[in-house]
Write an enzyme that holds these catalytic residues in place. Sequence first.
Site: not given
Ligand SMILES: O=P(O)(O)OC[C@H]1O[C@H](OP(=O)(O)O)[C@H](O)[C@@H]1O
Length: 324
Positions: A133, A202
């Site tokens: 991701c 998350d």
């Molecule tokens: O806070 P940072 O490290 O940037 O992101 C943390 C997590 O948030 C994202 O969720 P989504 O894309 O909002 O569903 C991903 O799962 C990623 O690992």
Amino acid sequence: MVTRQPDVDPAVAATADDIEAMRIRGAATIADAAAEALSTQAKRSDATAPDVFERQLRAAAKTLYETRPTAVSLPNALRYVLRGMDGESVSALRDATIARAEEFQRELARAQTTLGTVGANRLRDGDVVMTHCHSTDALACLEAALEDGKEVEAIVKETRPRKQGHITAQQLREWGVPVTLIVDNAARRYLDEADHVLVGADSIAADGSVINKIGTSGLAVNARERGVPVMVAAQTIKLHPDTMTGHTVEIEMRAESEVVSDEERRTITGDADDGLVVANPAFDVTPPRYVDAIVTERGQFPPESIVTLMRELFGEMTGEPWEP
Ligand SMILES: O=P(O)(O)OC[C@H]1O[C@H](OP(=O)(O)O)[C@H](O)[C@@H]1O
């Protein structure tokens, strides 16, 4: 669309829509946007009485909270800002709320930078890192390693269905990091070439379980089987205090349109168009035994010990973020 609360400023409603539609995404970025939105609500409030101002801010918080359920950074951000809403007059409340939101945003940025330096210490010159991701916390570790003069390479998982691995690949290429982009199904094969798996989070539960983008748990299990250490980069804003009192973390289910188009659905089902369920969970849970280290701005922790930090930072918290 998010349920609208009365008296919520249109700019706050727009931020809520952006979070829900994932135009604003990533746990830390969502937290930053939520704090900014509460600050905007405070600046634009037309309240003439303190109780009306407070009601508007709580309504704004509830609107933001109801966008996405899994990343705890959102309610943690809302709680932090609302706890600073202090004063006897509207103008005092406004000033306090705006200052508190700014403080939160400053601390968030600082925590990510500090976390990056901790995570970078785990990386050696020449290491190959597999990512999943797009996580700004995970990328902060790679950025700090590059600033230390280490050369790193990345194997970047595409991350279906939204292909957020592309954002990671783009950022790493901007930093000059050699990137191999792979489909998710190729991860086990390429683990043989990786020195680390590096992912974000998350939410982190009290038992050290890591809730992150769907596919993280399978990657972690395969990494353990291959002997590749799994490092989770997560600021303490990702610690989920409700899990200390037995609550579980809700896993967001997203629209089937992210997985199949209408045309693809018709091809599968024909004219009958029934009997097909498309399930699209956005996150999964990686048990602590598959995680080697959780890297935070307070240092790195074995997942089983994270509850100590959680208790120290959050105490026993109960109630919804918008409740006094
Ligand atoms: O806070 P940072 O490290 O940037 O992101 C943390 C997590 O948030 C994202 O969720 P989504 O894309 O909002 O569903 C991903 O799962 C990623 O690992």
